[in-house]
Design a protein around this motif. Sequence first.
Motif, PDB file in Angstrom:
ATOM      1  N   ASP A 160       0.893   5.658  -5.104  1.00  0.00           N
ATOM      2  CA  ASP A 160      -0.288   6.365  -5.605  1.00  0.00           C
ATOM      3  C   ASP A 160      -0.785   5.752  -6.902  1.00  0.00           C
ATOM      4  N   THR A 161       0.154   5.310  -7.744  1.00  0.00           N
ATOM      5  CA  THR A 161      -0.196   4.741  -9.049  1.00  0.00           C
ATOM      6  C   THR A 161       0.539   3.420  -9.240  1.00  0.00           C
ATOM      7  N   VAL A 162      -0.186   2.385  -9.613  1.00  0.00           N
ATOM      8  CA  VAL A 162       0.400   1.076  -9.885  1.00  0.00           C
ATOM      9  C   VAL A 162       0.025   0.679 -11.307  1.00  0.00           C
ATOM     10  N   SER A 167      -0.937  -0.807  -4.089  1.00  0.00           N
ATOM     11  CA  SER A 167      -1.646   0.456  -4.299  1.00  0.00           C
ATOM     12  C   SER A 167      -2.290   0.949  -3.007  1.00  0.00           C
ATOM     13  N   ARG A 168      -2.223   2.251  -2.794  1.00  0.00           N
ATOM     14  CA  ARG A 168      -2.863   2.842  -1.618  1.00  0.00           C
ATOM     15  C   ARG A 168      -4.388   2.699  -1.690  1.00  0.00           C
ATOM     16  N   THR A 169      -4.927   2.709  -2.907  1.00  0.00           N
ATOM     17  CA  THR A 169      -6.380   2.631  -3.083  1.00  0.00           C
ATOM     18  C   THR A 169      -6.859   1.226  -3.417  1.00  0.00           C
ATOM     19  N   GLU A 216      -6.386   0.017  -6.357  1.00  0.00           N
ATOM     20  CA  GLU A 216      -6.652   0.036  -7.799  1.00  0.00           C
ATOM     21  C   GLU A 216      -5.351   0.068  -8.581  1.00  0.00           C
ATOM     22  N   THR A 217      -5.384  -0.492  -9.776  1.00  0.00           N
ATOM     23  CA  THR A 217      -4.227  -0.485 -10.671  1.00  0.00           C
ATOM     24  C   THR A 217      -4.688  -0.084 -12.074  1.00  0.00           C
ATOM     25  N   HIS A 234       0.822  -1.219   0.000  1.00  0.00           N
ATOM     26  CA  HIS A 234       0.000   0.000   0.000  1.00  0.00           C
ATOM     27  C   HIS A 234       0.856   1.269   0.000  1.00  0.00           C
ATOM     28  N   ARG A 276      -2.432  -5.129  -6.657  1.00  0.00           N
ATOM     29  CA  ARG A 276      -3.399  -4.333  -5.890  1.00  0.00           C
ATOM     30  C   ARG A 276      -2.895  -4.048  -4.485  1.00  0.00           C
TER      31      ARG A 276
END
Length: 321
Positions: A67-69, A82-84, A86-87, A64, A79
């Motif tokens: 910001d962007t994966v 990613s902090r969110t 989402e990838t 986590h 996944r």
Amino acid sequence: MKLRNDRSVAVVLPSPIGDSLIGLVLVNNLILNGYRPVVFGWVAEQLADWFPHVTVGRPGDWQHAFDTVLELRPTDYARNLSRTGETLCLSTLSAYGGHKHMVDRVVEIATNVLGLRDVTRSNGLVVPADIGCGRFADRVVIHPTGSHPEKMWGREKFLALARVLTRRQLQPSFLVAPTELGAWGDIGEDGHEVNALVRLDEVAKWIAESAWFIGNDSGLGHLASCIGVPTLTLFMRQGLARSWRPDWGPGAIVLPPSLLPFGGLRERLWQRLLTVRRVTTAFETLRGKHARVIRQHAAADFGDANATRMGMLPGAQSRRM
């Protein structure tokens, strides 16, 4: 989706060697445009010395964190980086499909989707300084295997090809994975050289120090190509070659003749249709073409050296007054 420079970026490479080397084109373009991505994947780990500008991470250390994966294909751990959660998966984008070469698809995504300005087809591979490129001038690496059996030429044909190369004063050197040695180790009893190297960086060094590479449609052909070793790749059909041929260094492809009207039948019979003579001819054509390029470069270098000694700029032209 234009990436912001203040965002942390991860790139997750797929497992196949060829796909990873193509994915590193995206990584190289991110670096060239000021980003500092962290790259994940076993290929990047084992070739870290060959990609000195790349930061390689291990998934467990970066949970986590980004910001962007970006991932070329879906993986089971991207996944979690990613902090969110989402990838951005490149294989889901329309630009990833079509009929272009896979490298050109990645370049198009880098330009039109990510908004990068300075874009190249190079993946940034640098041969380490302690490796003597091409120092075994007669060695021809033969890679007779691959991850997809339907793409593999016949064993006996590869052995026949090796005998032809030997008669032509070349040194064929079979290269297989350690797990494949049980199926190929016996050819050593017939005088063939066969190697099963454990790490990918060892494989890369073996290829780099050789003069030529011949193999099936597989990842090691891409590795040989981006190292710069002249590469001949055997394909079952033109469509695959159009998208997946090794396309960085000097090289050529060889296909079976189009004797059958139906594509499915051609794919089932391509190993029979592709003869040793056809492969040998393609290899000799590649050797001849590469030799001419070397001679032209040598002549150009000689001309530039003479111009420099005479006080002219390299590449300048003179005329008689």
